[in-house]
Design an enzyme around this catalytic site. Structure first.
Site, PDB file in Angstrom:
ATOM      1  N   HIS A   1       0.140 -11.656   1.476  1.00  0.00           N
ATOM      2  CA  HIS A   1      -0.912 -10.868   0.810  1.00  0.00           C
ATOM      3  C   HIS A   1      -1.729 -11.697  -0.190  1.00  0.00           C
ATOM      4  O   HIS A   1      -2.919 -11.457  -0.400  1.00  0.00           O
ATOM      5  CB  HIS A   1      -0.262  -9.677   0.102  1.00  0.00           C
ATOM      6  CG  HIS A   1      -1.164  -8.499  -0.073  1.00  0.00           C
ATOM      7  ND1 HIS A   1      -0.756  -7.209   0.103  1.00  0.00           N
ATOM      8  CD2 HIS A   1      -2.478  -8.415  -0.410  1.00  0.00           C
ATOM      9  CE1 HIS A   1      -1.768  -6.384  -0.129  1.00  0.00           C
ATOM     10  NE2 HIS A   1      -2.818  -7.098  -0.441  1.00  0.00           N
TER      11      HIS A   1
ATOM     12  N   TYR B   1       0.816  -1.226   0.000  1.00  0.00           N
ATOM     13  CA  TYR B   1       0.000   0.000   0.000  1.00  0.00           C
ATOM     14  C   TYR B   1       0.845   1.271   0.000  1.00  0.00           C
ATOM     15  O   TYR B   1       0.324   2.367  -0.251  1.00  0.00           O
ATOM     16  CB  TYR B   1      -0.950   0.058   1.204  1.00  0.00           C
ATOM     17  CG  TYR B   1      -1.976  -1.056   1.286  1.00  0.00           C
ATOM     18  CD1 TYR B   1      -2.200  -1.925   0.221  1.00  0.00           C
ATOM     19  CD2 TYR B   1      -2.736  -1.249   2.435  1.00  0.00           C
ATOM     20  CE1 TYR B   1      -3.119  -2.951   0.311  1.00  0.00           C
ATOM     21  CE2 TYR B   1      -3.674  -2.267   2.524  1.00  0.00           C
ATOM     22  CZ  TYR B   1      -3.856  -3.121   1.454  1.00  0.00           C
ATOM     23  OH  TYR B   1      -4.783  -4.126   1.549  1.00  0.00           O
TER      24      TYR B   1
HETATM   25  P1  NDP Z   1     -14.494  -0.971   1.863  1.00  0.00           P
HETATM   26  O1  NDP Z   1     -15.590  -1.964   1.746  1.00  0.00           O
HETATM   27  O2  NDP Z   1     -13.944  -0.687   3.192  1.00  0.00           O
HETATM   28  O3  NDP Z   1     -15.001   0.371   1.171  1.00  0.00           O
HETATM   29  C1  NDP Z   1     -14.195   1.502   1.086  1.00  0.00           C
HETATM   30  C2  NDP Z   1     -14.867   2.464   0.127  1.00  0.00           C
HETATM   31  O4  NDP Z   1     -16.125   2.852   0.656  1.00  0.00           O
HETATM   32  C3  NDP Z   1     -14.089   3.723  -0.089  1.00  0.00           C
HETATM   33  O5  NDP Z   1     -14.331   4.138  -1.410  1.00  0.00           O
HETATM   34  C4  NDP Z   1     -14.720   4.707   0.921  1.00  0.00           C
HETATM   35  O6  NDP Z   1     -14.583   6.027   0.417  1.00  0.00           O
HETATM   36  C5  NDP Z   1     -16.169   4.265   0.918  1.00  0.00           C
HETATM   37  N1  NDP Z   1     -16.830   4.349   2.223  1.00  0.00           N
HETATM   38  C6  NDP Z   1     -16.312   4.078   3.437  1.00  0.00           C
HETATM   39  N2  NDP Z   1     -17.235   4.210   4.400  1.00  0.00           N
HETATM   40  C7  NDP Z   1     -18.388   4.575   3.789  1.00  0.00           C
HETATM   41  C8  NDP Z   1     -19.684   4.859   4.242  1.00  0.00           C
HETATM   42  N3  NDP Z   1     -19.982   4.771   5.543  1.00  0.00           N
HETATM   43  N4  NDP Z   1     -20.622   5.213   3.324  1.00  0.00           N
HETATM   44  C9  NDP Z   1     -20.329   5.280   2.011  1.00  0.00           C
HETATM   45  N5  NDP Z   1     -19.103   5.009   1.508  1.00  0.00           N
HETATM   46  C10 NDP Z   1     -18.136   4.669   2.382  1.00  0.00           C
HETATM   47  O7  NDP Z   1     -13.369  -1.443   0.817  1.00  0.00           O
HETATM   48  P2  NDP Z   1     -11.797  -1.576   0.749  1.00  0.00           P
HETATM   49  O8  NDP Z   1     -11.528  -2.131  -0.571  1.00  0.00           O
HETATM   50  O9  NDP Z   1     -11.097  -0.329   1.132  1.00  0.00           O
HETATM   51  O10 NDP Z   1     -11.468  -2.692   1.843  1.00  0.00           O
HETATM   52  C11 NDP Z   1     -11.242  -2.376   3.203  1.00  0.00           C
HETATM   53  C12 NDP Z   1      -9.839  -2.738   3.615  1.00  0.00           C
HETATM   54  O11 NDP Z   1      -9.576  -4.109   3.358  1.00  0.00           O
HETATM   55  C13 NDP Z   1      -8.743  -2.018   2.817  1.00  0.00           C
HETATM   56  O12 NDP Z   1      -8.581  -0.684   3.176  1.00  0.00           O
HETATM   57  C14 NDP Z   1      -7.574  -2.903   3.114  1.00  0.00           C
HETATM   58  O13 NDP Z   1      -7.071  -2.652   4.416  1.00  0.00           O
HETATM   59  C15 NDP Z   1      -8.207  -4.282   3.016  1.00  0.00           C
HETATM   60  N6  NDP Z   1      -8.105  -4.850   1.654  1.00  0.00           N
HETATM   61  C16 NDP Z   1      -7.341  -5.963   1.493  1.00  0.00           C
HETATM   62  C17 NDP Z   1      -7.185  -6.554   0.276  1.00  0.00           C
HETATM   63  C18 NDP Z   1      -6.353  -7.769   0.149  1.00  0.00           C
HETATM   64  O14 NDP Z   1      -6.059  -8.183  -0.977  1.00  0.00           O
HETATM   65  N7  NDP Z   1      -5.941  -8.388   1.226  1.00  0.00           N
HETATM   66  C19 NDP Z   1      -7.826  -6.005  -0.931  1.00  0.00           C
HETATM   67  C20 NDP Z   1      -8.661  -4.855  -0.672  1.00  0.00           C
HETATM   68  C21 NDP Z   1      -8.796  -4.334   0.584  1.00  0.00           C
HETATM   69  P3  NDP Z   1     -13.921   7.224   1.289  1.00  0.00           P
HETATM   70  O15 NDP Z   1     -12.561   6.779   1.726  1.00  0.00           O
HETATM   71  O16 NDP Z   1     -13.910   8.357   0.320  1.00  0.00           O
HETATM   72  O17 NDP Z   1     -14.862   7.432   2.436  1.00  0.00           O
END
Ligand code: NDP
Length: 294
Positions: free
Chosen positions: A108, A50
């Site tokens: 990962h 990241y």
């Molecule tokens: P999430 O399901 O956490 O969604 C994040 C998205 O939703 C962002 O665009 C954020 O935008 C938006 N968001 C957050 N809260 C709200 C809300 N209450 N209402 C509306 N929109 C919202 O997805 P992620 O893909 O970020 O997954 C979470 C975590 O999982 C990652 O940050 C990472 O740590 C991990 N991950 C791990 C992976 C792996 O391969 N091991 C792959 C992907 C993720 P904004 O920031 O603008 O609020």
């Protein structure tokens, strides 16, 4: 607010709800993690890939929260697989985070075309665990065949498998296999985030009418309903946001309870469509990139 804890298979306690920083730019990471710690989150999920481990570490150090109270999780990228390389990967992450010990260190991805390298990387995690450099070890994006191969050679059963889980893609087979073997499922994209930026052919879970109806019934938001669904089904969830208001919203999930009918209705939203990369297709040629020393 006391966050419910999950007990990992080696007895280590981990907050059930954590905070993710995938796609959080380094220059926004310090503020996001600071807001999360201020709100009450006590688990942060980052990764070498990241590019923001340094800022995560800085935010924790500056927060005034006792180090022992924050559960820090990071991930070794595939380019650092192999026994010696993974030990070095730990050194790089620990240095950037400014920590001597990492609470949970995971691989990962599986590298199915180079399974030997993946298993050697896991052997390095076992050595780090034995040395007390990490408190727990695990994997991410491992499918049943990858877990099966790993369990053949591993001496330590992974504590966690972090996989894509949201109402539209639930990976029940992988979850069930994990449950049978004492591997906790940790949901990434827990509110469906991954579907926002990939052309996965379906709308955002946040706009789902069934989830919206349940949210209205509880006076909560769709994101809060999805997080509650994970927590009530025993999964760890690590929602990401860079906005303080959403960071707080996503943490405000401990004052309501979904009924078994509501949980079942969300279970019924499965589409079978993965938002993230197909784990079987991950190779060094397509996804490899060096992780900087500093
Ligand atoms: P999430 O399901 O956490 O969604 C994040 C998205 O939703 C962002 O665009 C954020 O935008 C938006 N968001 C957050 N809260 C709200 C809300 N209450 N209402 C509306 N929109 C919202 O997805 P992620 O893909 O970020 O997954 C979470 C975590 O999982 C990652 O940050 C990472 O740590 C991990 N991950 C791990 C992976 C792996 O391969 N091991 C792959 C992907 C993720 P904004 O920031 O603008 O609020």
């Amino acid at each position: 607010m006391i966050i419910p804890q999950l007990t990992l298979n080696n007895g280590v306690a981990m907050p059930a709800l954590g905070f993710g920083v995938f796609q959080t730019p380094p220059e926004e990471t310090r503020a996001a993690v600071a807001a999360a710690l201020d709100t009450g989150y006590r688990q942060i999920d980052t990764a070498a890939a990241y590019g923001n481990e340094r800022q995560v570490g800085e935010a924790i150090a500056a927060s005034g929260v006792d180090r022992a109270e924050v559960f820090v999780e990071t991930k070794i990228w595939i380019s650092d697989y192999g026994y010696e390389q993974t030990l070095h990967g730990f050194d790089k992450s620990a240095r950037k985070l400014g920590l001597d010990q990492i609470d949970l260190l995971i691989l990962h991805q599986a590298l199915p075309s180079e399974l030997g390298k993946t298993l050697e990387a896991y052997r390095a995690l076992e050595a780090l665990l034995a040395d007390g450099r990490v408190r727990a070890i695990g994997v991410s994006n491992f499918m049943v065949e990858h877990l099966t191969a790993l369990l053949h050679t591993a001496t330590v059963v992974p504590a966690v498998n972090q996989i894509e889980v949201h109402p539209y893609f639930q990976q029940r087979q992988v979850q069930d296999f994990g449950a049978e073997h004492g591997i906790l499922t940790q949901a990434w994209a827990p509110i469906g985030g991954i579907t926002f930026y990939r052309d996965s052919g379906h709308r955002s879970t946040l706009d789902d009418p069934a989830i919206g109806e349940i949210a209205t019934a509880h006076g909560k938001t769709p994101a809060q309903v999805m997080l509650r669904w994970h927590l009530q089904q025993g999964r760890s969830a690590i929602p990401k946001s860079v906005r303080p208001q959403r960071i707080a919203e996503n943490f405000d999930v401990f004052d309501f309870e979904l009924t078994s009918e509501q949980l079942a209705a969300i279970d019924g939203l499965e589409t079978g469509k993965r938002g993230g990369p197909e784990p079987a297709d991950v190779t060094l040629a397509t996804f490899g990139r060096p992780i900087p020393e500093d």
